[in-house]
Scaffold this active site. Structure first.
Site, PDB file in Angstrom:
ATOM      1  N   HIS A  20      37.701 -11.226 -44.254  1.00  0.00           N
ATOM      2  CA  HIS A  20      36.645 -11.962 -44.938  1.00  0.00           C
ATOM      3  C   HIS A  20      37.091 -13.400 -45.206  1.00  0.00           C
ATOM      4  CE1 HIS A  20      33.943 -12.510 -48.666  1.00  0.00           C
ATOM      5  NE2 HIS A  20      33.249 -12.762 -47.574  1.00  0.00           N
ATOM      6  N   HIS A  99      32.052 -34.954 -37.850  1.00  0.00           N
ATOM      7  CA  HIS A  99      32.875 -34.412 -36.766  1.00  0.00           C
ATOM      8  C   HIS A  99      34.360 -34.486 -37.129  1.00  0.00           C
ATOM      9  CE1 HIS A  99      33.810 -33.044 -32.780  1.00  0.00           C
ATOM     10  NE2 HIS A  99      34.503 -34.138 -32.510  1.00  0.00           N
ATOM     11  N   TYR A 121      29.591 -32.479 -28.997  1.00  0.00           N
ATOM     12  CA  TYR A 121      29.409 -31.831 -30.300  1.00  0.00           C
ATOM     13  C   TYR A 121      28.921 -30.386 -30.196  1.00  0.00           C
ATOM     14  CZ  TYR A 121      29.822 -36.699 -31.638  1.00  0.00           C
ATOM     15  OH  TYR A 121      30.259 -37.991 -31.773  1.00  0.00           O
ATOM     16  N   ASN A 123      30.030 -27.479 -30.873  1.00  0.00           N
ATOM     17  CA  ASN A 123      31.088 -26.791 -31.606  1.00  0.00           C
ATOM     18  C   ASN A 123      30.493 -26.101 -32.826  1.00  0.00           C
ATOM     19  OD1 ASN A 123      33.175 -28.221 -29.979  1.00  0.00           O
ATOM     20  ND2 ASN A 123      32.472 -29.994 -31.143  1.00  0.00           N
TER      21      ASN A 123
END
Length: 132
Positions: A20, A99, A121, A123
């Site tokens: 977790h 970013h 980008y 991601n």
């Protein structure tokens, strides 16, 4: 042999070992991988595998509590963002970072999964939830 969609041994093993709050990053071909963070390199050629396919495969095995995206993704709108929106019900709460902050966050990841995606980008940081 496994019955689930995800066949990559290293990726499946990593997901099985998440607890977790652990972070798994799925990145495009250009995302830097911080020193000391495991790299699961799936990239074959530009665009293969694409970000969206890898995300779907990961979500077939991973319980996600929340996810983090780079703010720049909203301006560029790579194709993967459409898939992220489509899968939003499986991704939990959303957070946005710059970013540069995203790259700092990736230092805490259990692993970075490198795709062949070449759209800027593309991601996502997935934060593991629990199934109970």
């Amino acid at each position: 042999m496994k019955k689930t969609a995800l066949l990559n041994i290293a990726l499946s093993r990593t997901i099985a070992g998440l607890g977790h709050g652990d972070i798994l990053v799925i990145g495009d071909a250009g995302l830097p991988v911080p020193p000391g963070v495991e790299l699961i390199d799936l990239a074959l050629t530009p665009g293969i595998p694409d970000f969206a396919s890898v995300l779907r495969a990961v979500l077939s095995e991973m319980q996600v509590e929340r996810h983090v995206l780079a703010e720049e993704m909203q301006k560029v709108v790579p194709p993967g963002l459409v898939e992220i929106e489509r899968l939003r019900g499986k991704l939990g709460k959303r957070e946005w970072l710059s970013h540069e902050q995203f790259k700092v966050l990736s230092r805490s990841a259990r692993a970075v999964v490198r795709t062949g995606e070449c759209q800027p980008y593309s991601n996502i940081a997935l934060i593991a939830g629990v199934t109970f």
